[in-house]
Each structure stands twice: as structure tokens, then as C-alpha cells.
Enzyme design. Structure first.
Site, short mmCIF file in Angstrom:
data_model
loop_
_atom_site.label_atom_id
_atom_site.label_comp_id
_atom_site.label_asym_id
_atom_site.label_seq_id
_atom_site.Cartn_x
_atom_site.Cartn_y
_atom_site.Cartn_z
N LYS A 127 0.84 -1.21 0.00
CA LYS A 127 0.00 0.00 0.00
C LYS A 127 0.87 1.26 0.00
O LYS A 127 0.59 2.23 -0.70
CB LYS A 127 -0.93 0.00 1.22
CG LYS A 127 -2.02 -1.07 1.12
CD LYS A 127 -2.76 -1.32 2.43
CE LYS A 127 -3.74 -2.48 2.27
NZ LYS A 127 -4.39 -2.90 3.52
N GLN A 145 -3.95 -1.21 9.83
CA GLN A 145 -3.95 -2.57 9.28
C GLN A 145 -4.48 -3.56 10.32
O GLN A 145 -4.01 -3.61 11.45
CB GLN A 145 -2.52 -2.94 8.85
CG GLN A 145 -2.42 -4.29 8.15
CD GLN A 145 -3.13 -4.31 6.79
OE1 GLN A 145 -3.06 -3.35 6.03
NE2 GLN A 145 -3.84 -5.38 6.51
N ASP A 199 -10.53 3.05 4.50
CA ASP A 199 -10.99 1.67 4.35
C ASP A 199 -12.52 1.55 4.34
O ASP A 199 -13.05 0.49 4.02
CB ASP A 199 -10.47 0.82 5.52
CG ASP A 199 -9.21 0.05 5.16
OD1 ASP A 199 -9.02 -0.23 3.96
OD2 ASP A 199 -8.44 -0.28 6.07
#
Ligand code: NAD
Length: 286
Positions: A54, A98, A123
Site C-alpha cells: 500500500k 492494518q 478503508d
């Protein structure tokens, strides 16, 4: 029938080029570079690889990456403090913590997701954004489901009235993708571990989205001829090879379109993360 391949690697690459060009033009016109903060807690190797990919994608598109690498035992409150700091930082437009958080330290993942400013929720996991998704109002959409829909659009097929069967009901894939398919006027059936006669339900689908995490659970001979198959699963077989939740070779003989694993849904997730961050940055007029 031999299915056409829905190539997520190629689509993701072209979306990333578009994002890079948009950012470069925006910066030339005086806008601030979008900033994505990645937060990695602990040393889980898979999480480290995901975050590294990412960050690399961020750099390649001209976004600024703010990275926080925190020890596994940093603790809930200190992690919430880091999130609060990123929420307050005007150069940060997207925040990604994460998951999963390290086991054995009593982290409350939901509390961490809720602490992220919903406007910076790259997200799309904040409950406010999940609620907006349910209501169909604009908000960041979870990246993998958003990527599935982008791949579906590539087929050019009319989705309205089609029967979509989603196998899996997780908050990060199954549920949000079901809502997005409803938005496209599909008739949606959501299957899960207690669904009876999965073969028959899947066999009635025009669109199949498999998001289970069980290697090749969906058999090729279940697939209705001409169906579109999107395989979200990422599993390793006994030889260490990556395989999906769908028996690819046999399914490809019956489907009209199918995503491979790897190279299908997987690469789309990062492209959508970048898109969410760009939208968050320039919606605020930064
Ligand atoms: P999860 O474990 O949270 O959910 C799995 C779902 O599958 C559950 O709802 C469960 O009810 C259902 N299920 C389990 N066994 C079943 C069975 N025998 N029959 C029918 N349903 C069954 O998983 P998740 O986080 O949604 O991930 C699913 C898969 O997608 C995993 O392989 C994961 O690695 C992959 N994934 C890929 C990406 C990507 O970027 N491509 C992103 C997220 C997840």
C-alpha cells in the site's frame, strides 16, 4: 463456453495511472498532495507485506505516505492516541489501521475503527460510513467490495434484475458487496456457513461473488452457464500456490467472465484505497 478473464491487475494498473495523472495535474493547479497514513501494529509478516504494498502504491501515484510502525504491545490507549494525532493532522486525508491487531494484547478493533475520523476513513470501515453505505448516501466504500464492483462494470453487462449470490457475510467483504449489488438493482442472496444446499443456491446465480476463505469451496459444476464469477478468496494450497474460493478451471468452462486468483480482485483493493484517499483529500478542498 470458455470464460473471458476479468483482469484486475490490468484494471488496477490503469486506475493507478489515472490517479497519478489527476494528482499531478491537481498539484500543478495548487492543490495539496493527498496524504495516506498507514498504521502497522506488531510484526505479523502478512500484514507487513500488505502495508508495504500500500505504501509503495502511494509513492507511485504521488501521494504522501505517513507511516507509523508501532510495537505489538503499544496498547489500546496509545494506539488511540496515534489515531487522534492523525485525525488532527491536516496533511493526512486517509487513515488505514492494518487489521488484524496483534493477538494477546486485548485490543478492541471496533473501538480503533470508530476512533478514525469518518471523513478520513480510507478503508470505509467506520460504522457511520457503513451506515451510509446501507442508506446509499455518499461515503467511503470498503476497498475490496468497491473493487469487485469496478470489475463487474468492466463486463459491460446490465446488472439490473440479475440474481447475485454472495458467499460470505463478513463486514469487510460479503455484507458491503451485497449492499453495492442491491444498489445496482440485483436480486441479492447472501450465503454463509449455515446456508443449506449451497450448490443449488450458487447454481441459480447470474453473478457469483465468493468471499469465504475456503480453497475451491465453489465447484465449477455449480456455476450456471454464462454466469459472472468474482473470486475474492486468497488461500494457499498444499504446494504454497495462491488459489481462490472457486474451482477456477472448471468454473471457467461454464462462466461468461471470471476473475483469476491471483490477478483478479486482489490488485483492485489497493487501487480503491488510493481512490478513497484521493476523494477524501480533494472533497475537502485541500
Ligand atoms: P471471514 O472469515 O471474515 O468471512 C468468511 C465468511 O464465509 C463468513 O461469513 C462465513 O459464514 C462464510 N463461510 C465460511 N465457511 C463457509 C462455507 N462452508 N459455506 C458458506 N459460507 C462459508 O472472511 P473475509 O475477511 O470476508 O475474507 C474472505 C476471503 O477473502 C479470504 O480468503 C480473504 O483472504 C479474502 N480477502 C481478500 C481480499 C482482497 O484484497 N482480495 C480482501 C479481503 C479478504
Amino acid at each position: 463456453m470458455t470464460a473471458q478473464i476479468l483482469d484486475g491487475k490490468a484494471l488496477s494498473a490503469s486506475i493507478r495511472v489515472d490517479i497519478r495523472e489527476t494528482i499531478s495535474k491537481g498539484i500543478a493547479a495548487g492543490k495539496t498532495a493527498p496524504g495516506l497514513a498507514t498504521v502497522l501494529v506488531g510484526e505479523d509478516p502478512a500484514s507487513a507485506v500488505y502495508v508495504r504494498n500500500k505504501r509503495r502504491a502511494c509513492d507511485e501515484t504521488g501521494m504522501v505516505n505517513f507511516h507509523k510502525e508501532l510495537p505489538a504491545d503499544i496498547g489500546q490507549q496509545a494506539l488511540l492516541d496515534v489515531v487522534a494525532e492523525l485525525n488532527a493532522d491536516q496533511a493526512v486525508h486517509g487513515i488505514l489501521v492494518q487489521l488484524p491487531l496483534p493477538k494477546g494484547f486485548d485490543y478492541d478493533e471496533n473501538a480503533v475503527l470508530q476512533a478514525i475520523d469518518p471523513a478520513k476513513d480510507a478503508d470505509g470501515f467506520h460504522p457511520l460510513n457503513q451506515g451510509a453505505l446501507m442508506q446509499g448516501t455518499p461515503a467511503p466504500i470498503p476497498c475490496t467490495p468497491k473493487g469487485v464492483m469496478a470489475l463487474l462494470r468492466e463486463t459491460g453487462l446490465e446488472l439490473s434484475g440479475k440474481h447475485a449470490v454472495v458467499v460470505g457475510r463478513s463486514n469487510i467483504v460479503g455484507k458491503p458487496v451485497s449492499l453495492l449489488l442491491l444498489r445496482e438493482h440485483c436480486t441479492v442472496t447472501v450465503c454463509h456457513s449455515r446456508t443449506q444446499d449451497l450448490a443449488a443456491v450458487v447454481g441459480s446465480a447470474d453473478v457469483i461473488v465468493a468471499a469465504v476463505g475456503v480453497p475451491e469451496l465453489v465447484k465449477g459444476n455449480w456455476v450456471k452457464p454464462g454466469a459472472i464469477v468474482l473470486d475474492v478468496g486468497i488461500n494457499r494450497n498444499a504446494e504454497g500456490k495462491l488459489i481462490g474460493d472457486v474451482e477456477f478451471a472448471t468454473a471457467a468452462e461454464r462462466a461468461s467472465w471470471i476473475t483469476p486468483v491471483p490477478g483478479g480482485v486482489g490488485p483492485m483493493t489497493i487501487a480503491m484505497l488510493l481512490q478513497n484517499t484521493l476523494e477524501a483529500a480533494w472533497r475537502t478542498g485541500a
